[in-house]
Design an enzyme around this catalytic site. Structure first.
Site, PDB file in Angstrom:
ATOM      1  N   SER A 160       1.189  -1.268   0.104  1.00 51.64           N
ATOM      2  CA  SER A 160       0.379   0.112   0.380  1.00 51.64           C
ATOM      3  C   SER A 160       0.739   1.277  -0.189  1.00 51.64           C
ATOM      4  O   SER A 160       1.993   1.282   0.552  1.00 51.64           O
ATOM      5  CB  SER A 160      -0.523   0.104   0.882  1.00 51.64           C
ATOM      6  OG  SER A 160      -1.844  -1.248   1.240  1.00 51.64           O
ATOM      7  N   GLU A 243      -0.608  -3.187  14.130  1.00 52.29           N
ATOM      8  CA  GLU A 243      -1.254  -2.698  12.823  1.00 52.29           C
ATOM      9  C   GLU A 243      -2.748  -2.733  13.376  1.00 52.29           C
ATOM     10  O   GLU A 243      -3.497  -2.352  13.250  1.00 52.29           O
ATOM     11  CB  GLU A 243      -0.973  -4.119  11.817  1.00 52.29           C
ATOM     12  CG  GLU A 243      -1.862  -3.812  10.357  1.00 52.29           C
ATOM     13  CD  GLU A 243      -0.799  -3.681   9.879  1.00 52.29           C
ATOM     14  OE1 GLU A 243      -0.487  -5.070   9.422  1.00 52.29           O
ATOM     15  OE2 GLU A 243      -1.579  -4.192   8.685  1.00 52.29           O
TER      16      GLU A 243
HETATM   17  C1  LIG Z   1      -5.964  -3.603   0.686  1.00 56.19           C
HETATM   18  C2  LIG Z   1      -4.671  -4.638   1.158  1.00 56.19           C
HETATM   19  C3  LIG Z   1      -3.908  -3.907   1.187  1.00 56.19           C
HETATM   20  C4  LIG Z   1      -2.276  -4.678   1.736  1.00 56.19           C
HETATM   21  N1  LIG Z   1      -1.468  -3.401   2.067  1.00 56.19           N
HETATM   22  C5  LIG Z   1      -0.193  -3.730   2.406  1.00 56.19           C
HETATM   23  C6  LIG Z   1       0.956  -3.177   2.623  1.00 56.19           C
HETATM   24  O1  LIG Z   1       0.798  -2.607   3.087  1.00 56.19           O
HETATM   25  N2  LIG Z   1       2.302  -4.710   2.863  1.00 56.19           N
HETATM   26  C7  LIG Z   1       1.833  -5.889   3.014  1.00 56.19           C
HETATM   27  O2  LIG Z   1       3.485  -6.136   3.175  1.00 56.19           O
HETATM   28  N3  LIG Z   1       1.105  -5.831   2.558  1.00 56.19           N
HETATM   29  C8  LIG Z   1      -0.478  -5.828   2.708  1.00 56.19           C
HETATM   30  N4  LIG Z   1      -1.198  -6.171   2.132  1.00 56.19           N
HETATM   31  C9  LIG Z   1      -1.426  -7.840   1.695  1.00 56.19           C
HETATM   32  C10 LIG Z   1      -1.978  -8.608   3.098  1.00 56.19           C
HETATM   33  O3  LIG Z   1      -1.571  -8.788   4.162  1.00 56.19           O
HETATM   34  C11 LIG Z   1      -1.844 -10.018   2.732  1.00 56.19           C
HETATM   35  O4  LIG Z   1      -3.594  -9.965   1.940  1.00 56.19           O
HETATM   36  C12 LIG Z   1      -2.743 -10.853   3.992  1.00 56.19           C
HETATM   37  O5  LIG Z   1      -1.652 -11.201   4.848  1.00 56.19           O
HETATM   38  C13 LIG Z   1      -2.758 -12.397   2.944  1.00 56.19           C
HETATM   39  O6  LIG Z   1      -1.890 -13.254   3.120  1.00 56.19           O
HETATM   40  P1  LIG Z   1      -2.267 -13.497   1.160  1.00 56.19           P
HETATM   41  O7  LIG Z   1      -3.436 -12.593   0.540  1.00 56.19           O
HETATM   42  O8  LIG Z   1      -0.361 -14.151   0.588  1.00 56.19           O
HETATM   43  O9  LIG Z   1      -3.556 -15.131   1.678  1.00 56.19           O
HETATM   44  P2  LIG Z   1      -2.700 -16.425   1.512  1.00 56.19           P
HETATM   45  O10 LIG Z   1      -1.564 -16.285   3.109  1.00 56.19           O
HETATM   46  O11 LIG Z   1      -2.144 -16.422   0.863  1.00 56.19           O
HETATM   47  O12 LIG Z   1      -4.270 -16.821   2.976  1.00 56.19           O
HETATM   48  C14 LIG Z   1      -5.365 -16.940   1.590  1.00 56.19           C
HETATM   49  C15 LIG Z   1      -6.712 -17.486   2.283  1.00 56.19           C
HETATM   50  O13 LIG Z   1      -6.351 -19.236   3.473  1.00 56.19           O
HETATM   51  C16 LIG Z   1      -6.332 -18.771   4.766  1.00 56.19           C
HETATM   52  N5  LIG Z   1      -5.117 -18.963   5.640  1.00 56.19           N
HETATM   53  C17 LIG Z   1      -3.649 -18.987   5.287  1.00 56.19           C
HETATM   54  N6  LIG Z   1      -3.079 -19.343   5.606  1.00 56.19           N
HETATM   55  C18 LIG Z   1      -4.322 -20.040   7.031  1.00 56.19           C
HETATM   56  C19 LIG Z   1      -4.083 -20.881   8.661  1.00 56.19           C
HETATM   57  N7  LIG Z   1      -3.046 -21.287   8.432  1.00 56.19           N
HETATM   58  N8  LIG Z   1      -4.926 -20.876   8.972  1.00 56.19           N
HETATM   59  C20 LIG Z   1      -6.478 -20.849   8.748  1.00 56.19           C
HETATM   60  N9  LIG Z   1      -6.326 -19.745   7.331  1.00 56.19           N
HETATM   61  C21 LIG Z   1      -5.540 -20.179   6.403  1.00 56.19           C
HETATM   62  C22 LIG Z   1      -6.116 -16.724   4.391  1.00 56.19           C
HETATM   63  O14 LIG Z   1      -7.078 -16.754   6.049  1.00 56.19           O
HETATM   64  C23 LIG Z   1      -6.743 -16.576   3.312  1.00 56.19           C
HETATM   65  O15 LIG Z   1      -8.095 -16.987   3.584  1.00 56.19           O
HETATM   66  C24 LIG Z   1      -2.585  -5.678   2.056  1.00 56.19           C
HETATM   67  C25 LIG Z   1      -3.666  -6.493   1.609  1.00 56.19           C
HETATM   68  C26 LIG Z   1      -4.802  -5.901   1.373  1.00 56.19           C
HETATM   69  C27 LIG Z   1      -5.792  -6.936   1.004  1.00 56.19           C
END
Ligand SMILES: Cc1cc2nc3c(=O)[nH]c(=O)nc-3n(C[C@H](O)[C@H](O)[C@H](O)COP(=O)(O)OP(=O)(O)OC[C@H]3O[C@@H](n4cnc5c(N)ncnc54)[C@H](O)[C@@H]3O)c2cc1C
Length: 382
Positions: A160, A243
């Site tokens: 972001s 956060e």
């Molecule tokens: C609007 C927005 C702004 C963002 N800004 C930033 C930023 O500024 N900097 C940054 O670094 N990141 C940022 N992010 C990223 C955000 O932190 C990640 O999207 C989030 O941590 C989820 O990771 P992922 O997208 O890789 O999903 P994944 O980790 O691949 O997860 C996919 C699904 O599986 C579930 N899941 C995964 N592991 C487990 C588990 N162990 N047990 C149960 N369920 C599980 C998750 O809850 C999710 O529903 C942003 C995301 C959004 C949407």
């Protein structure tokens, strides 16, 4: 200063500050509107900083100002009540600042904190990667030490504000043979240098708050590593606790405005007469009251700080509530909510619906919050 005096001071200041050139910034930059008025909002950060409203509770030597937890929440409440612009400095103030206060060297604090409290530096958060979101132990971006610098290569995603930021706090692997939580380091990286490429990602709202960031032999000074080499995990987890922290407790006023708008729309277009919709509106009202009361209870019991667990409960609550309200907002609109204006122009209900899908993902998804609550609060088996 009493809480009432503090409230009167911030309310009065906002009333005056949001006139003149900043009147145009009112209501800009909220969720799904992050593309609006960048220059003005950057100037607004400096204006807030000059008036001493950034870094509440931080030591005064870094430009902070004494404030209790309750006063910090009051600040966020009044800020939302005034419709003040979405903060470009929220990651600088809410994430990096507390991390440096907890883990930074005296030199790092002296170098970076005053530029945050003055609203000068905008920071972004470089954690997530294509293979590392919820499971940050999967971080692959690597940093190799060469003399007094680290040379960084890899890719971050969903970063972001990277397109506007001056600096990025980056989690990367400094021990090439390491896996999982070991061998990671937390580096402060200037964005304006060769070797950093930022590519916007278009979101459902049609705008782009976040980006892909590519590091191709970008550099960070060794003296800008926070915590020991290889111990970045501990620092990164500290940041994540912040956060989910105090600003989320102050969101209630903004939520109340959104709920009021949905209720008003339901009255004006007759959706209120549908029993199923009316039930959901009542549920939303009750949900907000529950959040408000749990916030008050947390504040009463938290002393001067919030634990990560309390923050997880509040994150789970507000993210779920706001996403449901987004769904309700478009259902209240009816079939028309499926249409957009020319050039994918969205109205408030559509923007709310689309952006709030992200609430239950960023800052730790709902599933992850539930895991934390189950394991650490309820003591359930893994
Ligand atoms: C609007 C927005 C702004 C963002 N800004 C930033 C930023 O500024 N900097 C940054 O670094 N990141 C940022 N992010 C990223 C955000 O932190 C990640 O999207 C989030 O941590 C989820 O990771 P992922 O997208 O890789 O999903 P994944 O980790 O691949 O997860 C996919 C699904 O599986 C579930 N899941 C995964 N592991 C487990 C588990 N162990 N047990 C149960 N369920 C599980 C998750 O809850 C999710 O529903 C942003 C995301 C959004 C949407």
């Amino acid at each position: 200063m009493s809480d009432e005096q503090f409230r009167a001071e911030i309310r009065g200041w906002l009333q005056e500050a949001l006139t003149g050139p900043f009147a145009e910034a009112v209501g800009t930059g909220g969720e799904g509107r992050e593309h609006e008025a960048h220059e003005l909002r950057r100037e607004w950060e400096r204006h807030l900083g000059r008036a001493g409203w950034i870094g509440l509770s931080w030591p005064t030597e870094y430009g902070g100002r004494p404030a209790t937890l309750a006063q910090q929440v009051i600040f966020h409440e009044e800020y939302a009540r005034a419709g003040a612009p979405g903060r470009l400095g929220h990651m600088s103030e809410q994430l990096l600042g507390p991390t440096l206060l907890a883990f930074g060297t005296p030199e790092q604090k002296a170098r970076f904190l005053p530029r945050i409290t003055s609203g000068e530096d905008i920071w972004c958060q470089g954690y997530s990667e294509p293979g590392a979101g919820s499971d940050l132990a999967g971080v692959r971006t690597r940093a190799v030490r060469r003399g007094d610098h680290y040379v960084i290569t890899g890719q971050k995603v969903w970063t972001s504000l990277a397109h506007l930021a001056d600096w990025c706090f980056v989690l990367c692997r400094t021990d090439p043979g390491s896996t999982r939580h070991a061998g990671l380091s937390y580096l402060l990286v200037p964005m304006d240098q060769p070797g950093v490429t930022v590519r916007p990602i278009t979101q459902l709202t049609g705008t782009s708050e976040f980006n892909e960031v590519f590091f191709d032999e970008a550099v960070a000074a060794v003296e800008h590593r926070v915590g020991a080499e290889g111990e970045g995990w501990k620092v990164a987890m500290g940041t994540l606790g912040f956060e989910r922290g105090v600003s989320t407790l102050g969101q209630q006023i903004g939520f109340r405005r959104r709920l009021d708008a949905v209720i008003a729309r339901a009255h004006s277009n007759g959706a209120w007469l549908e029993p199923a919709l009316r039930d959901r509106l009542v549920d939303a009202y009750i949900g907000l009251e529950v959040m408000r009361h749990s916030a008050v209870r947390l504040l009463a019991s938290a002393g001067e700080g919030l634990s990560g667990l309390e923050a997880s409960i509040s994150k789970l609550q507000w993210a779920t509530w706001n996403r449901s309200l987004g769904e309700l907002a478009v259902d209240v609109e009816g079939a028309g909510a499926l249409l957009t204006g020319p050039g994918y122009e969205l109205d408030d209900a559509q923007t709310h619906f689309l952006f709030s899908r992200a609430n239950t993902i960023y800052g730790g998804s709902n599933e992850i919050q539930r895991n934390i609550i189950a394991e650490r609060l309820l003591g359930l088996p893994r």
